[in-house]
Design a protein around this motif. Structure first.
Motif, short mmCIF file in Angstrom:
data_model
loop_
_atom_site.label_atom_id
_atom_site.label_comp_id
_atom_site.label_asym_id
_atom_site.label_seq_id
_atom_site.Cartn_x
_atom_site.Cartn_y
_atom_site.Cartn_z
N LEU A 225 14.43 -1.28 87.02
CA LEU A 225 15.63 -0.44 87.00
C LEU A 225 16.10 -0.20 85.57
N ALA B 144 11.25 1.22 83.83
CA ALA B 144 11.13 2.51 84.54
C ALA B 144 10.14 3.45 83.85
N ILE C 53 22.72 13.32 89.16
CA ILE C 53 21.44 12.63 88.92
C ILE C 53 20.49 13.56 88.17
N VAL D 171 16.36 8.79 79.73
CA VAL D 171 15.47 8.68 78.56
C VAL D 171 14.02 8.41 78.95
N1 CMC Z 1 16.63 8.65 92.61
C1 CMC Z 1 17.28 8.94 93.75
N2 CMC Z 1 18.59 8.67 93.94
C2 CMC Z 1 19.24 8.09 92.94
C3 CMC Z 1 18.64 7.78 91.72
C4 CMC Z 1 17.27 8.09 91.57
N3 CMC Z 1 16.61 7.81 90.45
N4 CMC Z 1 19.53 7.21 90.90
C5 CMC Z 1 20.67 7.15 91.58
N5 CMC Z 1 20.51 7.69 92.82
C6 CMC Z 1 21.54 7.81 93.88
C7 CMC Z 1 21.61 6.51 94.67
O1 CMC Z 1 20.73 6.49 95.75
C8 CMC Z 1 23.06 6.50 95.08
O2 CMC Z 1 23.21 7.42 96.13
P1 CMC Z 1 24.27 7.14 97.33
O3 CMC Z 1 25.59 7.13 96.66
O4 CMC Z 1 24.04 8.28 98.26
O5 CMC Z 1 23.89 5.81 97.90
C9 CMC Z 1 23.78 7.11 93.86
O6 CMC Z 1 22.82 7.95 93.25
C10 CMC Z 1 24.26 6.06 92.86
O7 CMC Z 1 23.12 5.26 92.51
P2 CMC Z 1 23.20 3.75 92.03
O8 CMC Z 1 21.85 3.13 92.13
O9 CMC Z 1 24.34 3.07 92.73
O10 CMC Z 1 23.59 3.94 90.51
P3 CMC Z 1 23.60 2.80 89.43
O11 CMC Z 1 24.54 3.27 88.39
O12 CMC Z 1 23.83 1.49 90.04
O13 CMC Z 1 22.08 2.80 88.91
C11 CMC Z 1 20.11 3.37 87.80
C12 CMC Z 1 21.64 3.47 87.79
C13 CMC Z 1 19.57 3.84 86.46
C14 CMC Z 1 19.69 1.92 88.01
C15 CMC Z 1 19.57 4.27 88.93
O14 CMC Z 1 19.91 5.61 88.69
C16 CMC Z 1 18.07 4.12 89.13
O15 CMC Z 1 17.63 3.18 89.80
N6 CMC Z 1 17.24 5.04 88.52
C17 CMC Z 1 15.80 4.94 88.60
C18 CMC Z 1 15.28 3.91 87.60
C19 CMC Z 1 15.36 4.43 86.19
O16 CMC Z 1 14.96 5.53 85.88
N7 CMC Z 1 15.86 3.56 85.28
C20 CMC Z 1 15.97 3.88 83.87
C21 CMC Z 1 17.40 3.99 83.43
S1 CMC Z 1 17.61 4.68 81.80
C22 CMC Z 1 16.88 3.58 80.72
C23 CMC Z 1 17.32 2.17 80.85
O17 CMC Z 1 18.47 1.87 81.11
O18 CMC Z 1 16.49 1.29 80.65
#
Ligand code: CMC
Length: 380
Positions: free
Chosen positions: A221, A225, A312, A316
């Motif tokens: 996460l 990623a 969404i 980076v």
């Molecule tokens: N794909 C599909 N849906 C998403 C995604 C995604 N990548 N990211 C967020 N959502 C949805 C999620 O399902 C939720 O929907 P609902 O409210 O309907 O349940 C809503 O958006 C909020 O998501 P969250 O997981 O509660 O948000 P968060 O702030 O806790 O998590 C995150 C942020 C980065 C962990 C998440 O967006 C994610 O898992 N992204 C994919 C992994 C990724 O690309 N990580 C790299 C982040 S940037 C570099 C770094 O930090 O290292």
């Protein structure tokens, strides 16, 4: 007992007063020490940005030259640290090797004087200088090759690429990789930085601080990623709108996270993704395009339509893997590369934390039972 509300993931809860990185995710504004990321990416080197992050000001030419010389003089690894790397199983992930090697450094450079300014400065420089050497050495050792010694006539970015395969990169490749490092160097109170500040607040030595931050960054996460984005794009395999949309809809319906999208802070496209996408195109001009880029662009378009209103957008990690792949960097090095950049931010936060330190000790909300009656083991 506490009256504070429980906030999962501490979302929105301030964990420190800081002047390292300014971030407004609603409009995609990112600044290091008050300088826009776009300006730093255009005009600076990673070494210059690291100086800025650590010491709060842009260096003069003389200051930068002295800092650069310090970094270069600290690049080499003790042969016994290389021996430690040689003992690790080659099937292990490079992030685990990096965690182990950084923790090991603490044993070879003992000292628990984090309150001594000279010790702190030397240790910070040493860690930033040696991390790329560790990553490159482990990459070669696990394949059965000897590590390549660092070269003092190359900058931080070019030297790392050189240590991977012994070839000095082209000017474009060096610059693109250098900008990639700048873009990943710092990002406010993300999980690994928070982890670094927590460990630092105990006055643990900086090697332990960085080892804990590397371990935190490794998760899928967070920094992990970027590796998954590339495999995901390879799995999609096509760039036709219909095929990409079908794939995305299917994933979203299954509530699967789509790697490289979404961010706790950003509600718009991550400004670093904007710069990385530009870099990717620049690189293709010199080295030829890669079909996976078309899949990425189409996925970004379909995702904007499907989940853009939820804020969404690409983060980076979405374009960084495409850039690294075009530079010929193996996928399992993507997250360690994130670490060799982010270490500057971690250590800037450590220095800031130590200036006005109080050990982190948050509260909890009790959900268990109390005063339970003990049953001896034979009676359970
Ligand atoms: N794909 C599909 N849906 C998403 C995604 C995604 N990548 N990211 C967020 N959502 C949805 C999620 O399902 C939720 O929907 P609902 O409210 O309907 O349940 C809503 O958006 C909020 O998501 P969250 O997981 O509660 O948000 P968060 O702030 O806790 O998590 C995150 C942020 C980065 C962990 C998440 O967006 C994610 O898992 N992204 C994919 C992994 C990724 O690309 N990580 C790299 C982040 S940037 C570099 C770094 O930090 O290292």
């Amino acid at each position: 007992m506490t009256d504070y509300p429980y906030v999962p993931g501490l979302a929105g809860v301030p964990a420190a007063r800081t002047s390292v990185c300014y971030l407004d995710g609603n409009i995609g504004k990112l600044q290091y020490r008050g300088y826009p990321i776009e300006v730093l990416a255009e005009h600076c080197t990673f070494e210059e940005v690291t100086y800025l992050l650590l010491f709060g000001k842009l260096p003069t030419r003389n200051e930068l030259a002295a800092f650069d010389a310090e970094l270069k003089s600290e690049r080499r690894l003790k042969f016994r640290i290389i021996d430690v790397l040689k003992q690790l199983p080659e099937s292990g992930h490079p992030m685990d090797a990096l965690t182990a090697a950084v923790a090991t450094m603490g044993m070879f450079y003992p000292g628990d004087h984090v309150e001594d300014a000279e010790f702190r400065r030397l240790t910070v420089v040493r860690i930033i200088a040696k991390l790329p050497t560790i990553v490159a050495a482990w990459h070669r050792i696990r394949r059965g090759d000897d590590p390549i010694k660092p070269r003092e006539d190359l900058g931080h970015a070019a030297n790392f690429l050189y240590m991977l395969d012994g070839r000095v990169p082209s000017k474009t490749a060096e610059r693109v990789f250098d900008v990639g490092l700048i873009l990943h160097a710092e990002h406010s109170m993300n999980a690994s930085t928070f982890s670094a500040r927590v460990t630092g607040s105990t006055l643990a030595d900086p090697y332990a601080v960085v080892a804990s931050a590397v371990g935190t960054l490794a998760g899928p996460l967070h920094g992990g990623a970027n590796e998954r984005v590339l495999s995901m794009l390879q799995t999609i395999g096509e760039s036709s709108p219909a095929a990409v949309r079908h794939w995305a809809e299917d994933r979203l319906a299954r509530k699967d996270k789509i790697m490289g999208f979404g961010h706790r802070e950003y509600k718009v496209k991550d400004p670093r993704a904007v710069i990385l996408q530009r870099l990717a195109v620049q690189l293709f001009d010199e080295m030829g395009a890669t079909p996976i880029y078309d899949t990425a662009v189409e996925l970004e378009r379909q995702m904007a339509d499907l989940v853009g209103k939820k804020g969404i957008y690409p983060n980076v990690d979405f374009y960084s893997g495409i850039v690294y792949e075009r530079l010929g960097i193996p996928i399992e090095l993507f997250t360690p590369i994130f670490a060799i950049a982010r270490v500057s931010g971690w250590l800037a936060h450590l220095l800031e934390q130590l200036q006005d330190n109080r050990i982190f000790r948050p509260n909890q909300i009790w959900t268990g039972q109390v005063d339970r009656e003990f049953t001896p083991i034979d009676e359970r």
